[in-house]
Design an enzyme around this catalytic site. Structure first.
Site, mmCIF file in Angstrom:
data_model
loop_
_atom_site.group_PDB
_atom_site.id
_atom_site.type_symbol
_atom_site.label_atom_id
_atom_site.label_comp_id
_atom_site.label_asym_id
_atom_site.label_seq_id
_atom_site.Cartn_x
_atom_site.Cartn_y
_atom_site.Cartn_z
ATOM 1 C CD GLU A 159 20.867 -10.360 55.830
ATOM 2 O OE1 GLU A 159 19.935 -10.208 56.655
ATOM 3 O OE2 GLU A 159 21.018 -9.623 54.836
ATOM 4 C CE LYS B 196 30.206 -4.006 44.250
ATOM 5 N NZ LYS B 196 29.067 -3.088 44.106
#
Ligand code: TPP
Lengths: 553, 164
Positions: free
Chosen positions: A52, A164
């Protein structure tokens, strides 16, 4: 956006499309899979990185090479924390970035759920702003706002953390009215009164000087700066971040200033009577010791960020505004002038203090000289260390958005991913990363991403088998006790590159330099050249005393 | 130098962390911080008292002003403002000292807002100096608990906030 109901994830991707996003650099995880599922149906390209941190640096490199806002994405928890270095890097150098992170579902937030981390809390000091979204219906507006914030005023990274279940929530998009950002109104035009005062002061100057900072590039104002310098016949020095803010080969350009600056540049700073500093925050690497900085000069400081005015160096005439607008205002009012005497003084200083790098052997100055003769106008990316400063001195950059380096944070490992991002943004231009062997090892896995995604960059590893800049500091201040400076076992970078599908070359003799570079440029895929240096010399000039005028050459 | 900083901001989650983080990063100790809603819907106003170097504090103020949800952050000059602080003190009252305690309550214009057999809760309001003074006078009695709100301050004359 139509009336049909949709998920938060879909709204996110739609909004990214409407913002004109072409590419996202990212790495998936459970908490971002709903977004990936939508991304699969979109025209937006996704570059799958190998870490990342790489995603954040790629978005940053993309932004620096194009002037557009870069986008990166990571999952919750470790994915999000792996972005942190990249965000801090972008924040320090005012790079416009939008980072998207997945978060655990709302009901689990605060419960130490699997892969939960408070990324908005963590990134408050290293983002311009961040959001923890609570409802799917907030997504379109918040994302638009994020792009607006990242790319206006003093640019910088903005992070959106999206649980989410918010990604999965179905809602009907509507054109709701949102309150304007009352507290956010960047000043872009220079105050006319201040502009007039600045012009009067510049007119009266015998020894005027311009400091070109990174803000000039961020405002795409390089050409205006050239016009101003030429019209008023003012010499220019640049900070590391400002290297692409003025054509380096221009006769008015006197090179890098500061801690590792050219003697003539630091002489100019120390003897100027009026300094116009544009888009610089007077960072300590650029100023050297503040007590002795530019003591002869009245400083006109123009910056988009009012908090930079008089933060480190007191300004005589502050002008808050966008570098482009302010320079335009100044160009119009400044009269044509000549400063022959002053120019002569600086040219003579420059002649007395040429750079000492030899043009033979496998040494960084010579490699850069040969590189320049083979490819005149590449995007040059660097890592952090001695090779970075060598590149600033020995590789003249003459077009805008063509020098990409980690200035404020000094992040080793920036080079490879930033070069990949730059190449994605500018596939038409050669992108060459000048790396150190230490820095390269920090993010070299992204070579695999470049190969897989067909993003051909060239990496020249300046291999001195040690952490060169650390060695230099140990030479200067630690009695040559080289603790933790040499790597125990050397890596064969050419074979490492080949193992990832890239072309690999090794250079140990001077006559191998040009062929290796030529083959790399022609390889049609990413290439890594292991340049085994025969004299890993320290990088000079270096300020050693309490002023810019006390140095080792 | 002691400073009183006033901040008008959007009333959003996290704004407190952002604001206080800017102080702690620069090593400023926040002596008091009070925050509440204002006459403007969706807006909060902070009053923060802190001590520190003037130049560094000016930098903190500018950084506060950069926070996206901060509408305005400014230094309040003491002589141009009305300041108030509020305190509650829980005091154990001995029978033999009840009368003198009452005298002090009257003298400092405190109010007894709760009283049981031997315990009073007193309320004191005033500028920081008078609240300090009240605490001083009550010190000789048995204070069981006490709490202060921290200062709030409003400048005299027309609004400083809305003409930005
Ligand atoms: C992530 C990170 N860790 C540590 C440092 C400290 N540091 C600065 S330069 C340097 C050495 C760089 O070595 P190399 O990449 O080989 O370049 P060279 O100086 O040899 O050209 C180190 C360790 C840093 N800048 N970034």
């Amino acid at each position: 956006m139509g009336k049909a109901k949709m998920s938060g994830a879909k709204a996110l991707v739609r909004t990214l499309e409407s913002q004109g996003v072409e590419v996202i650099f990212g790495y998936p995880g459970g908490a971002t899979l709903p977004i990936y599922d939508e991304l699969a149906k979109s025209s937006i390209r996704h570059v799958l990185t190998r870490h990342e941190q790489g995603a954040a640096h790629m978005a940053d490199g993309y932004s620096r090479a194009t002037g557009k806002t870069g986008v990166c994405m990571a999952t919750s928890g470790p994915g999000a924390t792996n972005l942190v270095t990249g965000l801090a890097n972008a924040y320090m150098d005012s790079s416009p970035l939008v980072a998207i992170t997945g978060q655990v579902p709302r009901p689990m937030i605060g419960n130490d759920a699997f892969q939960e981390v408070d990324i908005t809390g963590i990134t408050i000091p290293i983002t311009k702003h961040n959001y923890l979204l609570q409802k799917a219906s907030e997504i379109p507006h918040s994302l638009q706002e994020a792009f607006y914030l990242a790319s206006t005023g003093r640019k910088g990274p903005v992070l959106l953390d999206i649980p989410k279940d918010v990604q999965l929530e179905i809602f009907s998009p509507h054109q709701a009215k949102y309150p304007a950002l009352e507290g956010y109104r960047p000043t872009v035009a220079g105050h006319p009164g201040q502009i007039k005062r600045a012009v009067t002061l510049l007119k009266s100057a015998q020894k005027p000087l311009i400091i070109a900072g990174g803000g000039v590039s961020l405002a795409s104002a390089r050409d205006l700066l050239v016009r101003l310098a030429e019209k008023a016949d003012i010499p220019v020095v640049y900070t590391l971040m400002g290297k692409a803010s003025f054509p380096n080969s221009h006769s008015l350009c006197f090179g890098l200033m500061g801690y590792h600056g050219r003697i003539e540049a630091n002489h100019a700073i120390s003897n100027a009577d009026v300094i116009l500093a544009v888009g610089t925050r007077f960072g300590d690497r650029s100023t050297g010791p503040l007590a002795t900085f530019a003591t002869q000069a009245k400083i006109i400081h123009t910056d988009i960020d009012p908090a930079e005015i008089s933060k480190n160096v007191p300004s005589y005439i502050p002008i808050v505004g966008d570098a482009g607008q302010v320079l335009e205002q100044l160009v119009e009012l400044v009269p044509e002038q000549k400063h022959d005497q002053w120019m002569l003084e600086l040219r003579e200083t420059a002649e007395r203090h040429p750079l000492k790098g030899k043009s033979s052997g496998v040494i960084i100055p010579n490699i850069l000289r040969i590189l320049k003769s083979l490819v005149q106008d590449p995007i040059i990316v660097t890592d952090v260390g001695r090779h970075q400063i060598f590149t600033a001195h020995y590789f003249p950059v003459d077009s805008s958005h063509s020098f990409v380096t980690s200035g404020g944070l000094g992040t080793m490992g920036f080079g490879v991913p930033a070069a990949i991002g730059a190449k994605v943004g500018r596939p038409d231009r050669p992108v060459i990363d000048i790396a150190g062997d230490g820095s390269f090892m920090m993010t070299c896995q992204e070579v695999a991403a470049a190969v897989a995604e067909d993003i051909p960059i060239v990496v020249l590893v300046m291999n001195d088998y040690c952490l060169g800049m650390i060695k230099q500091l140990q030479d200067a201040s630690y009695g040559r006790r080289y603790e933790a400076c040499k790597f125990g076992r050397n890596v064969d970078f050419a074979r490492l590159a080949e193992s990832m599908g890239a072309a690999g070359f090794k250079v140990t003799r001077e006559d191998e330099i040009a062929p290796a570079i030529e083959k790399s440029l022609a390889a049609g895929r990413t290439a890594v050249v292991d340049c085994v240096l025969d004299d890993p010399g320290n990088v000079y000039p270096m300020v050693t005393g309490s002023s810019l005028l006390e140095y080792v050459e | 130098m002691r400073h009183t900083i006033s901040i008008l901001c959007d009333d959003t989650p996290g704004v407190m962390t952002r604001v206080s983080g800017l102080f702690s990063r620069r090593g400023f100790n926040i002596e008091s911080l009070s925050v509440g809603h204002t006459e403007l819907p969706g807006k909060s106003r902070f009053t923060i008292v802190t001590t520190g170097d003037d130049a560094v504090l000016e930098q903190v103020r500018k950084q506060l002003q950069k926070l996206v949800h901060v509408i305005k952050a400014w230094d309040i000059k003491q002589n141009e403002a009305v300041e108030r602080e509020h305190a509650l003190l829980k005091i154990e009252v001995e029978d033999k000292r009840r009368a003198e305690l009452l005298q002090i309550v009257t003298a400092v214009q405190a109010r007894i807002v709760d009283s049981s057999a031997s315990i009073w809760i007193l309320e004191v309001t005033g500028d920081t100096g008078s609240v300090d003074n009240a605490f001083n006078l009550f010190k000789d009695y048995h204070i069981l608990e006490s709490i202060r709100t921290g200062k709030i301050a409003l400048e005299r004359g027309p609004s400083r906030v809305m003409k930005k």
